[in-house]
Every structure is written in C-alpha cells, then in structure tokens.
Design an enzyme around this catalytic site. Structure first.
Site, PDB file in Angstrom:
ATOM      1  N   ASN A  11       0.852  -1.189   0.000  1.00 31.32           N
ATOM      2  CA  ASN A  11       0.000   0.000   0.000  1.00 31.32           C
ATOM      3  C   ASN A  11       0.894   1.247   0.000  1.00 31.32           C
ATOM      4  OD1 ASN A  11      -1.380   2.277   1.127  1.00 31.32           O
ATOM      5  ND2 ASN A  11      -3.029   0.932   1.791  1.00 31.32           N
ATOM      6  N   ASP A  13      -0.124   4.501  -0.031  1.00 27.10           N
ATOM      7  CA  ASP A  13      -0.833   5.727   0.389  1.00 27.10           C
ATOM      8  C   ASP A  13       0.086   6.755   1.052  1.00 27.10           C
ATOM      9  OD1 ASP A  13      -3.152   4.469  -0.380  1.00 27.10           O
ATOM     10  OD2 ASP A  13      -3.917   4.159   1.649  1.00 27.10           O
ATOM     11  N   HIS A  14       1.002   6.243   1.896  1.00 30.44           N
ATOM     12  CA  HIS A  14       1.738   7.201   2.724  1.00 30.44           C
ATOM     13  C   HIS A  14       2.941   7.814   2.024  1.00 30.44           C
ATOM     14  CE1 HIS A  14      -1.200   6.797   5.699  1.00 30.44           C
ATOM     15  NE2 HIS A  14      -1.032   5.488   5.769  1.00 30.44           N
ATOM     16  N   HIS A  47      -5.684   3.688  -1.497  1.00 29.66           N
ATOM     17  CA  HIS A  47      -6.994   4.059  -0.945  1.00 29.66           C
ATOM     18  C   HIS A  47      -7.288   5.504  -1.345  1.00 29.66           C
ATOM     19  CE1 HIS A  47      -9.562   4.414   3.015  1.00 29.66           C
ATOM     20  NE2 HIS A  47     -10.246   4.731   1.931  1.00 29.66           N
ATOM     21  N   ARG A  49      -9.342   8.270  -0.605  1.00 28.42           N
ATOM     22  CA  ARG A  49     -10.286   8.684   0.445  1.00 28.42           C
ATOM     23  C   ARG A  49     -11.153   9.815  -0.061  1.00 28.42           C
ATOM     24  NH1 ARG A  49      -8.725   6.642   5.820  1.00 28.42           N
ATOM     25  NH2 ARG A  49     -10.419   7.941   6.575  1.00 28.42           N
ATOM     26  N   ARG A  53      -6.889  12.923   1.203  1.00 31.28           N
ATOM     27  CA  ARG A  53      -5.780  13.357   2.054  1.00 31.28           C
ATOM     28  C   ARG A  53      -4.438  12.773   1.620  1.00 31.28           C
ATOM     29  NH1 ARG A  53      -7.228  10.192   7.627  1.00 31.28           N
ATOM     30  NH2 ARG A  53      -9.196  11.262   7.275  1.00 31.28           N
ATOM     31  N   HIS A  54      -4.460  11.622   0.946  1.00 29.90           N
ATOM     32  CA  HIS A  54      -3.172  11.128   0.422  1.00 29.90           C
ATOM     33  C   HIS A  54      -3.299  10.852  -1.082  1.00 29.90           C
ATOM     34  CE1 HIS A  54      -5.114   7.408   1.741  1.00 29.90           C
ATOM     35  NE2 HIS A  54      -4.786   7.574   3.010  1.00 29.90           N
ATOM     36  N   GLU A  74      -8.812   0.655  -2.935  1.00 31.09           N
ATOM     37  CA  GLU A  74      -9.612   0.706  -1.698  1.00 31.09           C
ATOM     38  C   GLU A  74     -10.500   1.938  -1.744  1.00 31.09           C
ATOM     39  OE1 GLU A  74      -7.457   0.821   1.923  1.00 31.09           O
ATOM     40  OE2 GLU A  74      -6.424  -1.027   1.502  1.00 31.09           O
ATOM     41  N   THR A 105      -8.116   3.705   8.764  1.00 32.81           N
ATOM     42  CA  THR A 105      -9.337   2.897   8.776  1.00 32.81           C
ATOM     43  C   THR A 105      -9.401   2.139  10.099  1.00 32.81           C
ATOM     44  OG1 THR A 105      -8.964   2.675   6.419  1.00 32.81           O
ATOM     45  CG2 THR A 105     -10.668   1.281   7.378  1.00 32.81           C
ATOM     46  N   GLU A 155     -11.210  -9.199   3.449  1.00 36.67           N
ATOM     47  CA  GLU A 155      -9.916  -8.875   4.043  1.00 36.67           C
ATOM     48  C   GLU A 155     -10.139  -8.712   5.536  1.00 36.67           C
ATOM     49  OE1 GLU A 155      -7.274  -6.251   2.008  1.00 36.67           O
ATOM     50  OE2 GLU A 155      -6.370  -5.540   3.874  1.00 36.67           O
ATOM     51  N   HIS A 198      -3.586  -4.483   7.877  1.00 34.22           N
ATOM     52  CA  HIS A 198      -3.677  -3.296   8.728  1.00 34.22           C
ATOM     53  C   HIS A 198      -2.734  -3.421   9.920  1.00 34.22           C
ATOM     54  CE1 HIS A 198      -5.019   0.403  10.532  1.00 34.22           C
ATOM     55  NE2 HIS A 198      -5.630   0.650   9.400  1.00 34.22           N
TER      56      HIS A 198
END
Ligand code: PXP
Length: 248
Positions: A11, A13-14, A47, A49, A53-54, A74, A105, A155, A198
């Site tokens: 992932n 995202d960050h 993801h 959102r 935000r990312h 996602e 999440t 998941e 997660h």
C-alpha cells in the site's frame, strides 16, 4: 495442485501523505509503486479517500497506466467512488469503512447492518470484472453477511492484533490471533478468498502469513516508514522473505 501461495500487496498511500505535506509532486507514489513491484510486490494497493488526504484521482489514473501487477483500489461504499471504480475497472476493489475524522481505517465494515445496500452497491463492480473484497473484523456475522452479498474476497482487519502486540498485551494479542485464525478457516469454508491487513510489521506478519487460508497481505504504513531507514526495495524484500519463511 491448487495455488496456495501468499501474495504481498504494498500500500503506497503514505508516499502520497509525504508528498502532500508540501503540496508538490515529490515523492511520487507511482515511482514507489514501480519500485515495490520490482522488489517483489504481487500487487499495489491505494486508498482514494473521500477527502483525498493522500492518494488523488490522478494517482489512480497513473497507477492504472503504469502498473504491471494488479491494482487493489480501496474505497468507501459511496456513489462517487463507485463511478470512479467503474471508470478505471481495477483488478480488485476493496470496500472499506471511512470516517472523515479518523486517522486511518479504524474498524471493519458493518456488512451485516447494511446488507441490502451493499449487495446492490457491489453488483455493478462485479459485473465490470472487478474482484470485490470487503474489509471486516474477524467476526462470524460479518463474514456470513459478506458471503451473502456476493463478495468473492474478505480482508480481515489485523489492527487489533497488531495494536495488542505493540502495547505488550500479549494475552489479548494471542486471543486476537486465534480469532483471526478461526475466522480465516470459517471464511475459507464458505468459499471466500481470505486476505488480511492493517498495522502489520516485521514483528507481527509471520503468525498471519502462516495461516494457509490467507492468500494476500496488504501492508503499507510500516513499509513506507521502514523505507526511510533501509530504502523501499530492501524493506519490501525483507517483508517478502519473512512471509515466505512463515509459509514454509
Ligand atoms: N488493508 C486495508 C483494507 C486498509 O484500509 C489498510 C490501510 O489503508 C491496509 C490494509 C494497510 O494498513 P497499514 O498501512 O497499516 O499497513
């Protein structure tokens, strides 16, 4: 022989979180996704959102164009996201709960409470050829509901297990692990493909990777953090190695 391998979804995202901290184009999450792919990721997860935000809409477009491994998109179960998914038709769509005020999440989706709406929501995604996955807690009721609405994949949320480990609550960690194990077996017995994710780290990944029913792990925050210290390629390679070791 049935395929029982364990896939790693990275992932990214960050990477976008760091980029957005300055509002420019660097670091580029697509470059990170390509590196993760070369380092052994079997898929990339992003993801989008509601508040962007990312990951942003152009990121999804860029990932769809650049990746050779499947994209796991996602998203929350909203009309806006459904339209975006139907436009891009990613390999997989993972439906997650989303609250504006949350940092990440926080829990699984309440499928049982929204069964009818979700069944209608995922039908066009399935018709478009996307594998629909539902992000849920290790809870029998939610798994049964996910099965009834026609999801192919669930998941399992590993956050509570990882938090208990990080906080040193070892008995609770072991209880969480046991319920993840039991619910993996249960979901598999219904014919669902089981994924998990997660909060996973090098310290917590192996007990989950050892469950034979689990076919995919989606891991983000820890890997992007670890990339600061050892670089993204070795960070992903080490996760892959630990997963393979646990599987063997
Ligand atoms: N799986 C799902 C469904 C998620 O929502 C997330 C977080 O976006 C992850 C996996 C990855 O979690 P983490 O970033 O904590 O590894």
């Amino acid at each position: 022989m049935p395929d029982t391998s364990l896939r790693l979804g990275v992932n990214i995202d960050h990477v976008a979180t760091v980029r957005n901290a300055r509002g420019g184009a660097y670091p580029d999450p697509i470059r990170a996704a390509k590196l993760a792919e070369e380092a052994g990721a079997d898929g990339i997860t992003a993801h989008l959102r509601e508040d962007r935000r990312h990951i942003t809409d152009p990121d999804i477009e860029g990932l769809m164009a650049a990746l050779t491994v499947p994209l796991n998109f996602e998203m929350a179960a909203t009309e806006e996201m459904q339209k975006i998914a139907l436009r891009h038709k990613p390999h997989a769509v993972c439906i997650v709960p989303e609250k504006r005020e949350e940092r990440t999440t926080e829990g699984g989706l309440e499928v049982a409470r929204e069964e009818n709406r979700l069944a209608h929501f995922i039908a066009p995604l399935r018709d478009a050829g996307c594998r629909v996955s539902i992000f849920i807690a290790a809870d029998r009721k939610q798994i049964e509901a996910a099965h009834r609405i026609g999801a192919e994949v669930i998941e399992l949320h590993t956050g509570a297990y990882c938090d208990a480990h990080a906080e040193g609550h070892l008995e609770q960690r072991d209880r969480e692990l046991e319920s993840l194990r039991e619910m993996s077996v249960f979901a598999h017995s219904l014919g669902l493909e089981v994924h998990a994710g997660h909060g996973l780290t090098y310290d917590t990944v192996q007990p989950i990777a050892a469950f034979p029913e689990v076919r995919e792990l989606n891991i983000g925050h820890f890997l992007i953090g670890e990339a600061i210290f050892r670089g993204l390629t070795p960070a992903v390679q080490e996760m892959r190695r630990l997963m393979d070791e646990a599987r063997a």
